[in-house]
Design a protein around this motif. Structure first.
Motif, short mmCIF file in Angstrom:
data_model
loop_
_atom_site.label_atom_id
_atom_site.label_comp_id
_atom_site.label_asym_id
_atom_site.label_seq_id
_atom_site.Cartn_x
_atom_site.Cartn_y
_atom_site.Cartn_z
N UNK A 1 0.93 -1.33 0.33
CA UNK A 1 -0.10 -0.02 0.26
C UNK A 1 1.21 0.97 0.40
N UNK A 2 0.00 2.16 -0.85
CA UNK A 2 0.89 3.71 -0.19
C UNK A 2 1.53 4.32 1.00
N UNK A 3 2.68 3.15 1.75
CA UNK A 3 4.08 3.39 1.10
C UNK A 3 4.76 2.54 2.02
N UNK A 4 3.94 1.49 1.68
CA UNK A 4 5.02 0.17 3.40
C UNK A 4 3.74 -0.72 2.49
N UNK B 1 4.67 -5.36 9.58
CA UNK B 1 5.01 -3.92 8.51
C UNK B 1 6.03 -4.63 8.13
N UNK B 2 6.63 -4.02 7.11
CA UNK B 2 7.74 -3.64 6.47
C UNK B 2 8.89 -5.22 6.44
N UNK C 1 -0.01 7.57 7.91
CA UNK C 1 1.43 7.68 8.98
C UNK C 1 2.35 6.34 8.82
N UNK C 2 3.28 6.51 8.53
CA UNK C 2 3.85 5.30 7.88
C UNK C 2 4.53 4.35 9.15
N UNK C 3 5.28 3.07 8.72
CA UNK C 3 5.91 2.92 10.15
C UNK C 3 7.28 2.90 9.71
N UNK D 1 5.06 1.03 14.27
CA UNK D 1 3.50 0.08 14.22
C UNK D 1 3.66 0.91 12.85
N UNK D 2 3.52 2.57 13.12
CA UNK D 2 2.66 3.35 12.19
C UNK D 2 1.27 3.10 12.78
N UNK D 3 0.39 3.92 11.56
CA UNK D 3 -0.85 4.11 11.88
C UNK D 3 -1.74 3.29 11.15
N UNK D 4 -2.05 1.67 11.16
CA UNK D 4 -2.19 0.77 10.15
C UNK D 4 -4.02 2.13 9.62
N UNK E 1 9.93 1.14 11.29
CA UNK E 1 10.60 0.05 11.59
C UNK E 1 11.87 0.27 11.39
N UNK F 1 2.72 -4.59 4.36
CA UNK F 1 1.83 -5.00 5.00
C UNK F 1 1.79 -6.66 5.39
#
Ligand SMILES: [Cu+2]
Lengths: 264, 411
Positions: free
Chosen positions: A135-138, A162-163, B159-161, B152-155, B163, A140
């Motif tokens: 997904x933009x930009x990671x 994630x990632x 807001x990305x992770x 964790x980011x905010x799924x 990590x 999952x």
């Protein structure tokens, strides 16, 4: 000046030889040595094409140089006019077509090994280790609970990260790739694996990491302003470590935060 | 590797030629809206105290009063000058500029260049209001909470992770966010206080008019000076007070005793517990369904209401909830299984028990027992699966079902 173009084309042939050699020799061409068995085969294909185009390029330039040398203009001599040669045109169409056909047939086996589900490791295909959703930009990631099989739809006991994709090293594994929004591309440069993630499709991708270590995972399809940030990591581990990782993941994810009175 | 240095020089030269050698503009901490409504002299007071105590983006000041690990000088470090006093703050700023600024803005005002395109908007840290935390009510988050948000980011949001940046860099970023939040809240409170003391242009005109009624000779400047003199006189005291308040707030957030933990173990998520949870979810007492809807789809009746604007007697002209920052917000569709605050039972427990600060989501009534909260949590966790039994660890039911592979590949 007469001989300038002749020398120019001959020199470019010589330069090409130098670069065709140092490119692969200094490891400039690929991101490191292929880290998977299939990756090595893919590299071999690239080298084959390099050899074919290299020989052709150098041959053409040698002939060009020779002709420019031999027939370069002389004072007072006028050039002849020729309307072309049918035979020559047929030859230079058929020969490259033959070469292309050869490459197309020769690479089919590697292509099939990478893409055809019937050629996948069947055990790995039946037990995909995870679903990776771009997904933009990671990235999952959804793993099935240890001991269970990944389902198409989320299950109550699935595990999420994630990632950072973990996978056992030294054996073929399958992930299911999907996209939540736009086109992305799942790219493991060191493993030479690249597969577009297409909205609406669930695409199985297999790979095998030779060594237990961390590999780059990047997005290889311009997917929006944050495309350059869409970096992940593949952590290949020995099976035992992978199992331990999954166990830990399960414990963390089902943490209810309750502390036994004895703790206090 | 002679070749590569050569090619780098060539490429470098080429890109310089293409890009030109222009310097980017110097970054500035944009003033808060609370400061820009003040009269110029008061604005100057605010910005001077900010520059003195917090510095500018390129020359940060580490105000030692606050509970932030600014980084002590480490003379043993060989990388000359990097580990001087306050190095953690400076390194944090650098990382923030690279990874966060384009959304959260230089001053942490949530107004970076990409923020306009996002929903929800990136957080404006300057009010010190945080949603993602283990503490109750309006308390500050702990450093560990900020850390967790970054890992964790905010799924479900942009807001990305982060990590892959690793523990150390995330630590630097978390501290920088804390510092920005403190700086921002300091500014808002300071400017807000001056506004209340009558230093906005609007208030000043009003008091001038009032004063003119009793004393015709009084000049506008005299009224302004009177107010400003009062403010100036109290300024040192105000500054220490504000700083002390903020220190106390953040220390309280950091205090492990203020983190919310259940006092009862999670109730087994069996059908009975889920049924009890459902009843509570729909009940008059707990009223989750007023907002989240009877099926948890986020379409409860309250989402149709017109909400009053804070500090005013008007309502927004479109129905629906607004968050603390005035942005439209909808109760979560709980059937989607996307949890912004984390999917661990403890995360959901905390949200149900404490509510979500900065949003309309309230804390659950305190007449509800711990076990009942767990029932509600179990029900919420079962919603993505049609209200069936939800998962709990260590329950192996042996059968895994069949793997279905889509027809996408191999064609
Ligand atoms: Cu992408």
């Amino acid at each position: 000046m007469n001989r300038f173009w002749c020398l120019f084309f001959v020199a470019s042939a010589v330069l090409a030889v130098v670069f065709f050699y140092i490119g692969p020799a200094c490891g400039w061409w690929f991101p490191g040595v292929a880290a998977s068995p299939l990756g090595q085969q893919i590299d071999d294909l690239f080298y084959l094409i390099l050899a074919i185009t290299g020989v052709t390029f150098i041959g053409v330039h040698a002939v060009l140089g020779y002709i420019l040398w031999k027939f370069s203009g002389k004072e007072g001599k006028r050039s002849d006019f020729q309307h072309g040669s049918h035979t020559l045109e047929v030859v230079w169409s058929i020969v490259p077509a033959g070469v292309l056909l050869f490459i197309a047939l020769y690479q089919m086996d590697v292509w099939a090994a990478f893409r055809m589900k019937s050629r996948f490791d069947q055990e790995a295909l039946a037990n995909p280790i995870a679903e990776v959703t771009a997904r933009q930009f990671e990235w999952r990631i959804r793993y099935p609970a240890p001991g269970k099989v990944l389902q198409d739809t989320p299950q109550p006991d699935d595990l999420y990260t994630v990632n950072d994709l973990h996978a056992p090293a030294g054996k073929p594994v399958v992930i299911k790739l999907r996209s939540e929004d736009v086109l992305h591309s799942f790219f493991l440069p060191h493993l030479r694996v690249k597969q577009d993630a297409v909205p609406g499709l669930v695409i199985p991708v297999w790979f095998e990491a030779n060594e237990p270590k961390a590999y780059d995972l990047v997005c290889a399809e311009l997917c929006g302003w944050g495309h350059y940030k869409m970096r992940g990591q593949l952590t290949a581990q020995p099976q035992a470590d992978f199992d331990a990782y999954m166990k830990k993941l399960k414990e963390t994810q089902f943490d209810d935060g309750f502390k036994e009175a004895a703790d206090e | 590797m002679r070749f590569s240095s050569l090619s780098i020089i060539c490429l470098g030269g080429m890109s310089l030629a293409l890009a030109g050698c222009g310097q980017p503009p110097e970054p500035v901490f944009a003033p808060s809206a609370k400061a820009t409504v003040l009269v110029p002299a008061a604005q100057r007071l605010v910005s001077e105290s900010l520059v003195e105590n917090f510095g500018t983006p390129n020359k940060l000041v580490a105000w030692q009063q606050f509970p932030i690990n600014y980084g002590a000088a480490e003379p043993t470090a060989s990388d000359a000058g990097r580990h001087d006093e306050g190095w953690r703050l400076r390194e944090g700023r650098k990382l923030y500029m690279v990874h966060c600024l384009h959304c959260h803005g230089v001053a942490g005002d949530g107004a970076g260049p990409t923020s306009r395109f996002l929903n929800p908007r990136p957080r404006d840290y300057r009010q010190g209001v945080f949603k993602f935390k283990s503490t109750a009510g309006g308390m500050k988050p702990s450093t560990a909470d900020l850390h967790r948000t970054l890992v964790e980011g905010i799924p479900g949001t942009y807001m990305p992770s982060f990590v892959l940046l690793g523990q150390e860099q995330i630590g630097l970023l978390a501290d920088y966010v804390k510092w920005l939040s403190i700086r921002g809240e300091f500014e808002e409170k300071l400017a807000g206080g001056m506004g209340k003391a009558g230093a906005t242009s609007e208030e000043l005109r009003k008091s001038y008019k009032d004063k003119r009624e009793s004393d015709k000779s009084i000049s506008y400047e005299a009224v302004e000076n009177e107010i400003l003199d009062d403010i100036r006189k109290e300024l040192p005291e105000t500054l220490t007070e504000r700083a002390q308040d903020l220190t106390d707030d953040w220390l309280a957030g950091e205090n492990p005793e203020n983190a919310t933990f259940p006092t009862a173990k999670r109730v087994r998520p069996d059908a009975a517990s889920i049924a009890r949870g459902r009843e509570l979810f729909l009940s008059k007492d707990v009223k989750c369904s007023d907002c989240h809807g009877p099926a948890g789809r986020g379409d409860g009746p309250m989402t149709e209401q017109f909400i009053k604007i804070t500090d005013s007697d008007r309502s927004y002209d479109t129905p629906g909830f607004r968050d603390f920052w005035g942005q439209p917000i909808v109760p979560r569709n709980l059937t989607r299984g996307v949890y912004r605050f984390g999917r661990r039972p403890i995360d959901l427990y905390r949200k149900v028990k404490n509510g979500i600060h900065g949003t309309p989501m309230p804390a659950i009534s305190n007449r509800v027992t711990e076990e009942q909260i767990w029932d509600v949590v179990n029900f919420v966790m079962s919603l993505p699966f049609g209200g069936k039994e939800s998962a709990s660890p260590g329950e192996a039911d042996g059968e895994g079902g069949e793997a279905k592979v889509a027809e996408a590949a191999g064609s």
